[in-house]
Design a protein around this motif. Structure first.
Motif, PDB file in Angstrom:
ATOM      1  N   UNK A 155       0.851  -1.190   0.000  1.00 59.11           N
ATOM      2  CA  UNK A 155       0.000   0.000   0.000  1.00 59.11           C
ATOM      3  C   UNK A 155       0.885   1.239   0.000  1.00 59.11           C
ATOM      4  N   UNK A 156       0.298   2.379  -0.341  1.00 59.19           N
ATOM      5  CA  UNK A 156       1.058   3.637  -0.311  1.00 59.19           C
ATOM      6  C   UNK A 156       1.361   4.024   1.129  1.00 59.19           C
ATOM      7  N   UNK A 160      -4.152   4.484   3.808  1.00 58.89           N
ATOM      8  CA  UNK A 160      -4.800   4.101   2.552  1.00 58.89           C
ATOM      9  C   UNK A 160      -5.052   2.610   2.458  1.00 58.89           C
ATOM     10  N   UNK A 161      -4.555   1.830   3.409  1.00 58.71           N
ATOM     11  CA  UNK A 161      -4.658   0.370   3.356  1.00 58.71           C
ATOM     12  C   UNK A 161      -6.062  -0.090   3.737  1.00 58.71           C
ATOM     13  N   UNK A 162      -6.715  -0.816   2.851  1.00 55.56           N
ATOM     14  CA  UNK A 162      -8.058  -1.324   3.102  1.00 55.56           C
ATOM     15  C   UNK A 162      -8.007  -2.582   3.973  1.00 55.56           C
ATOM     16  N   UNK A 184       4.919  -0.650   2.670  1.00 57.14           N
ATOM     17  CA  UNK A 184       4.420   0.694   2.371  1.00 57.14           C
ATOM     18  C   UNK A 184       5.399   1.397   1.453  1.00 57.14           C
ATOM     19  N   UNK A 185       4.906   1.971   0.383  1.00 53.76           N
ATOM     20  CA  UNK A 185       5.794   2.598  -0.591  1.00 53.76           C
ATOM     21  C   UNK A 185       6.106   4.056  -0.268  1.00 53.76           C
ATOM     22  N   UNK A 186       5.233   4.731   0.510  1.00 53.75           N
ATOM     23  CA  UNK A 186       5.415   6.171   0.736  1.00 53.75           C
ATOM     24  C   UNK A 186       5.415   6.551   2.212  1.00 53.75           C
ATOM     25  N   UNK A 196       9.371   1.855   0.081  1.00 53.18           N
ATOM     26  CA  UNK A 196       9.900   1.799  -1.274  1.00 53.18           C
ATOM     27  C   UNK A 196       8.978   1.014  -2.176  1.00 53.18           C
ATOM     28  N   UNK A 197       9.118   1.225  -3.456  1.00 51.49           N
ATOM     29  CA  UNK A 197       8.264   0.554  -4.429  1.00 51.49           C
ATOM     30  C   UNK A 197       8.620  -0.927  -4.509  1.00 51.49           C
TER      31      UNK A 197
END
Length: 363
Positions: A155-156, A160-162, A184-186, A196-197
């Motif tokens: 997730x970002x 934002x994680x559902x 988490x990417x952000x 990180x992506x």
């Protein structure tokens, strides 16, 4: 494609921009709405037109997130909806839909499924791709004490994680058989993997450190195109056979080119006037295709009951078998390679190349 009016039982927030919608299923429709873990339903509504006039019909597919339950228990029909910028249906569902409202819903369908059985299974999900996998994991662990499930969700940010609570509860309920890793990417965290992506290289290094890759009976990849393709490349590099990998694209988040595994080879379309024959619901019809039309557009002019939802080559609702003739598919993300080899096409993405084409929606 048949729809049933279902009453909304509850609308609950499950992330900063997403809700879970639970429907009431009347006893007479219990068997109609029983789902296999991983399946989705199509929702239909007519958007309001300008000045209060009738608007266009809007259809969207959403995966069932609730675990499957055997008869005679009532099926639990719960879906997750994330707000999409400019989304005609998601904006309505997230901002307006309320308990007591009625929505037209189609029976569950889809081939991105996991029927409970012994073994070790794993998934890599991104964003709302957690929705069908949550149903898979919950059903498998509840029904099969001889099964394990490993989930890498991406997730970002945490906000934002559902379905964070649902995944945590599943971990608490099955601590020895359910492994959960959250990337988490952000957003940096004090514990857990660094932000990180999740590209192919990172996943190829991470997965063997988490689980015995060679012992996994089935891999389930779900989310945006970029993540699913990265996970596919990582698994291929780790020696996982393609037959063990199943994928479902939720949206296309980057440009594609002719090298994409789900992109068809280019071809010249037939001029207008192609004769299209289609079998749908046991009935056979032949019509003349207009210039530039997809197969679905031609069929819908004569058979409004033709199955479709996203019209973007992602959901697979309009899947049909090509009986004769040749078509060009713009994209076919919703089809597995073996389905393409067996002659299946997506009507919403297929343009006739020959002067006569026949498809079978009932196959």
């Amino acid at each position: 494609m048949r729809f049933h009016p279902l009453r909304v039982r509850a609308v609950e927030p499950v992330a900063e921009d997403a809700v879970a919608v639970t429907f009431e299923v009347p006893p007479g429709l219990y068997e109609v709405f029983r789902h296999t873990p991983g399946q989705h339903v199509t929702l239909r509504r007519t958007a309001d037109g300008a000045g209060g006039t009738g608007g266009a019909e809007v259809r969207r597919t959403y995966s069932v997130c609730a675990p499957a339950v055997p008869p005679p228990a009532a099926p639990v029909l719960r879906i997750g909806v994330r707000l999409v910028a400019g989304g005609a249906f998601s904006a309505y569902a997230v901002k307006e839909l309320a308990a007591g409202d009625t929505v037209e819903v189609s029976p569950p369908t889809g081939r991105f499924t996991l029927r409970p059985r012994p073994g070790r299974f794993a998934a890599v999900t991104g964003g709302s791709g957690i929705t069908p996998v949550l149903s898979m994991a919950a059903t498998l662990l509840a029904e099969r004490p001889d099964a394990r499930f490993h989930l890498v969700r991406c997730d970002r940010t945490a906000a934002s994680a559902m379905f964070l609570d649902e995944a945590a509860e599943l971990k608490d309920r099955h601590p020895d058989r359910f492994q959960l890793v959250h990337l988490l990417s952000r957003e940096e965290r004090r514990t857990g993997p660094p932000a990180g992506r999740p590209d192919a290289g990172r996943l190829a290094a991470l997965l063997p450190a988490l689980l015995p890759v060679a012992d996994v009976s089935g891999w389930f990849l779900c989310g945006p195109l970029g993540l699913v393709r990265a996970a596919e490349r990582a698994l291929a590099a780790l020696g996982v056979p393609a037959t063990a990998v199943h994928q479902e694209i939720f949206h296309v988040d980057e440009p594609t080119d002719g090298t994409d595994a789900r992109q068809a080879a280019p071809a010249h379309d037939a001029p207008g006037g192609t004769e299209l024959t289609a079998v749908l619901g046991g009935r056979r019809g032949s019509w003349t295709a207009g210039a530039g039309e997809t197969l679905l557009e031609t069929v819908l002019r004569h058979r409004p009951d033709a199955p479709y939802a996203c019209r973007g080559g992602v959901c697979g609702t309009c899947r049909a078998r090509l009986v004769s003739g040749e078509v060009r598919m713009d994209r076919h993300f919703a089809l597995e390679p073996e389905e393409v080899s067996a002659g299946y096409v997506l009507a919403c993405q297929s343009h006739p190349v020959t002067g006569a084409v026949e498809v079978d929606f009932d196959s």
